[in-house]
Design a protein around this motif. Structure first.
Motif, PDB file in Angstrom:
ATOM      1  N   PHE A 127       0.287  -0.848  -0.249  1.00 47.29           N
ATOM      2  CA  PHE A 127      -0.160  -0.122  -0.135  1.00 47.29           C
ATOM      3  C   PHE A 127       0.535   0.492   0.408  1.00 47.29           C
ATOM      4  O   PHE A 127       0.983   2.422  -0.907  1.00 47.29           O
ATOM      5  N   VAL A 128       2.253   1.325   0.551  1.00 48.44           N
ATOM      6  CA  VAL A 128       2.733   2.010   0.807  1.00 48.44           C
ATOM      7  C   VAL A 128       3.453   2.596  -0.239  1.00 48.44           C
ATOM      8  O   VAL A 128       3.901   3.765  -0.805  1.00 48.44           O
ATOM      9  N   THR A 129       3.549   1.545  -1.732  1.00 54.69           N
ATOM     10  CA  THR A 129       4.616   2.031  -2.671  1.00 54.69           C
ATOM     11  C   THR A 129       3.513   2.191  -3.283  1.00 54.69           C
ATOM     12  O   THR A 129       3.796   2.625  -4.934  1.00 54.69           O
ATOM     13  N   ALA A 130       2.123   1.003  -3.705  1.00 47.73           N
ATOM     14  CA  ALA A 130       1.931   1.604  -5.102  1.00 47.73           C
ATOM     15  C   ALA A 130       0.814   2.463  -4.544  1.00 47.73           C
ATOM     16  O   ALA A 130       0.080   2.242  -5.760  1.00 47.73           O
ATOM     17  N   PHE A 131      -0.165   2.623  -4.197  1.00 50.27           N
ATOM     18  CA  PHE A 131      -1.209   3.635  -4.131  1.00 50.27           C
ATOM     19  C   PHE A 131      -0.146   5.265  -4.610  1.00 50.27           C
ATOM     20  O   PHE A 131      -0.719   5.533  -5.321  1.00 50.27           O
ATOM     21  N   PRO A 132       0.403   5.398  -3.568  1.00 47.28           N
ATOM     22  CA  PRO A 132       1.633   6.864  -4.679  1.00 47.28           C
ATOM     23  C   PRO A 132       1.682   6.766  -6.212  1.00 47.28           C
ATOM     24  O   PRO A 132       1.390   7.219  -6.472  1.00 47.28           O
ATOM     25  N   LEU A 174      10.506  10.899  -3.474  1.00 46.41           N
ATOM     26  CA  LEU A 174       9.729  11.376  -2.455  1.00 46.41           C
ATOM     27  C   LEU A 174       8.652  11.510  -1.388  1.00 46.41           C
ATOM     28  O   LEU A 174       8.606  12.009  -1.007  1.00 46.41           O
ATOM     29  N   LEU A 175       7.522  11.453  -2.314  1.00 49.43           N
ATOM     30  CA  LEU A 175       6.473  10.981  -1.606  1.00 49.43           C
ATOM     31  C   LEU A 175       6.403  10.112  -0.866  1.00 49.43           C
ATOM     32  O   LEU A 175       5.952  10.046   0.340  1.00 49.43           O
ATOM     33  N   ILE A 176       7.138   8.631  -0.959  1.00 49.46           N
ATOM     34  CA  ILE A 176       6.974   7.943   0.512  1.00 49.46           C
ATOM     35  C   ILE A 176       7.883   7.620   1.480  1.00 49.46           C
ATOM     36  O   ILE A 176       7.633   8.024   2.080  1.00 49.46           O
ATOM     37  N   ALA A 177       9.478   9.038   1.047  1.00 51.53           N
ATOM     38  CA  ALA A 177       9.969   9.375   1.998  1.00 51.53           C
ATOM     39  C   ALA A 177       9.801  10.431   2.661  1.00 51.53           C
ATOM     40  O   ALA A 177       9.553  10.841   4.205  1.00 51.53           O
ATOM     41  N   LEU A 178       8.580  11.293   2.419  1.00 53.41           N
ATOM     42  CA  LEU A 178       7.758  12.084   2.868  1.00 53.41           C
ATOM     43  C   LEU A 178       6.688  11.133   3.897  1.00 53.41           C
ATOM     44  O   LEU A 178       6.582  12.208   5.273  1.00 53.41           O
ATOM     45  N   LEU A 217      17.125  11.309   4.065  1.00 55.85           N
ATOM     46  CA  LEU A 217      16.191   9.852   3.957  1.00 55.85           C
ATOM     47  C   LEU A 217      16.040  10.125   2.411  1.00 55.85           C
ATOM     48  O   LEU A 217      16.415   9.411   1.651  1.00 55.85           O
ATOM     49  N   ASN A 218      16.348  11.150   1.769  1.00 56.97           N
ATOM     50  CA  ASN A 218      15.664  11.440  -0.158  1.00 56.97           C
ATOM     51  C   ASN A 218      16.280  10.611  -0.408  1.00 56.97           C
ATOM     52  O   ASN A 218      17.080   9.842  -1.835  1.00 56.97           O
ATOM     53  N   ALA A 219      17.569  11.243  -0.426  1.00 57.51           N
ATOM     54  CA  ALA A 219      19.104  10.639  -1.310  1.00 57.51           C
ATOM     55  C   ALA A 219      19.274   8.970  -0.849  1.00 57.51           C
ATOM     56  O   ALA A 219      19.806   8.741  -1.769  1.00 57.51           O
ATOM     57  N   TRP A 220      18.905   8.576   0.445  1.00 55.24           N
ATOM     58  CA  TRP A 220      19.770   7.092   0.577  1.00 55.24           C
ATOM     59  C   TRP A 220      18.524   6.824   0.058  1.00 55.24           C
ATOM     60  O   TRP A 220      18.484   5.264  -0.278  1.00 55.24           O
ATOM     61  N   PHE A 221      17.058   6.816  -0.212  1.00 54.54           N
ATOM     62  CA  PHE A 221      15.920   6.244  -1.093  1.00 54.54           C
ATOM     63  C   PHE A 221      16.230   6.014  -2.365  1.00 54.54           C
ATOM     64  O   PHE A 221      16.268   4.845  -2.977  1.00 54.54           O
ATOM     65  N   MET A 232      11.055   7.986 -15.752  1.00 58.75           N
ATOM     66  CA  MET A 232      11.851   8.349 -13.974  1.00 58.75           C
ATOM     67  C   MET A 232      11.866   9.622 -13.025  1.00 58.75           C
ATOM     68  O   MET A 232      12.075   9.883 -11.882  1.00 58.75           O
ATOM     69  N   GLY A 233      10.934  10.321 -14.336  1.00 60.88           N
ATOM     70  CA  GLY A 233       9.886  11.396 -12.789  1.00 60.88           C
ATOM     71  C   GLY A 233       9.060  10.730 -12.100  1.00 60.88           C
ATOM     72  O   GLY A 233       9.293  11.210 -10.538  1.00 60.88           O
ATOM     73  N   VAL A 234       8.432   9.733 -12.717  1.00 57.24           N
ATOM     74  CA  VAL A 234       7.385   8.726 -12.010  1.00 57.24           C
ATOM     75  C   VAL A 234       8.299   8.697 -10.609  1.00 57.24           C
ATOM     76  O   VAL A 234       7.691   8.491  -9.590  1.00 57.24           O
ATOM     77  N   VAL A 235       9.028   7.653 -11.103  1.00 50.39           N
ATOM     78  CA  VAL A 235       9.918   7.014 -10.111  1.00 50.39           C
ATOM     79  C   VAL A 235      10.787   8.111  -8.964  1.00 50.39           C
ATOM     80  O   VAL A 235      10.078   7.710  -7.524  1.00 50.39           O
ATOM     81  N   ILE A 236      11.186   9.025  -9.197  1.00 50.63           N
ATOM     82  CA  ILE A 236      11.450  10.299  -8.419  1.00 50.63           C
ATOM     83  C   ILE A 236      10.561  10.898  -7.419  1.00 50.63           C
ATOM     84  O   ILE A 236      10.242  10.956  -6.137  1.00 50.63           O
ATOM     85  N   ALA A 237       9.141  10.959  -8.310  1.00 50.61           N
ATOM     86  CA  ALA A 237       8.780  11.676  -7.312  1.00 50.61           C
ATOM     87  C   ALA A 237       7.566  10.623  -6.003  1.00 50.61           C
ATOM     88  O   ALA A 237       7.377  11.331  -5.172  1.00 50.61           O
ATOM     89  N   THR A 238       7.865   9.696  -6.387  1.00 49.96           N
ATOM     90  CA  THR A 238       7.237   8.458  -5.675  1.00 49.96           C
ATOM     91  C   THR A 238       8.018   8.282  -5.020  1.00 49.96           C
ATOM     92  O   THR A 238       7.022   8.100  -3.552  1.00 49.96           O
TER      93      THR A 238
END
Length: 160
Positions: free
Chosen positions: A52-57, A94-98, A115-119, A86-92
């Motif tokens: 749920f944390v990865t699929a919905f965002p 970032l959203l998960i890191a948030l 945390l974002n850099a680590w992700f 690439m934008g979908v990956v980065i934005a997702t």
């Protein structure tokens, strides 16, 4: 256009789910997540939570990104679709890191940036190629040459 955007969002969410499932399976099978007795530490509840944390965002970000890319009946090229993936990956991510930052109450923006850099470093090396290939397959599926033989009415034409 909205139907195609929802299809792209569902396809991206399915790829995100498959990526998480394979990563968890490889971790569990590699005996990295086992206790002393050899039982896996990763439960089904944790797996569903990660789904749920990865699929919905991913679903939401992919839909919105597809709509923005195709606004005003624009016909993007393959490079545009690569940037979309690439934008979908980065934005997702970032959203998960948030969400993680809010969940663990990270107070400083520096911790959030770390945390974002680590992700992106840890997950980006395998999520970017999956997103690029998945988006290319989706666009290829949309642009494939579908040839249906014409019916008798279309060959002869309407007679009045």
């Amino acid at each position: 256009m909205m139907r195609i955007a929802i299809g792209y969002g569902a396809w991206s969410a399915a790829l995100a789910f498959a990526t998480v499932a394979v990563a968890i399976a490889l971790d569990v099978l590699g005996n990295h997540s086992v206790d002393i007795l050899g039982n896996p530490l990763f439960s089904l509840n944790a797996f569903l939570f990660l789904f749920f944390v990865t699929a919905f965002p991913t679903f939401g970000v992919a839909i919105l990104s597809w709509i923005v890319l195709h606004r005003r009946e624009r016909h993007p090229g393959w490079i545009d679709y690569g940037f979309l993936a690439m934008g979908v990956v980065i934005a997702t991510q970032l959203l998960i890191a948030l969400l993680v930052a809010i969940w663990f109450q990270m107070a400083t923006p520096l911790e959030f940036v770390r945390l974002n850099a680590w992700f992106l470093i840890v997950h980006g090396w395998y999520t970017m190629p999956i997103a690029l290939v998945g988006t290319a397959l989706f666009v290829w599926w949309l642009k494939r040459d579908v040839t249906v033989p014409p019916s008798r009415v279309d060959r002869v034409g309407w007679r009045s």
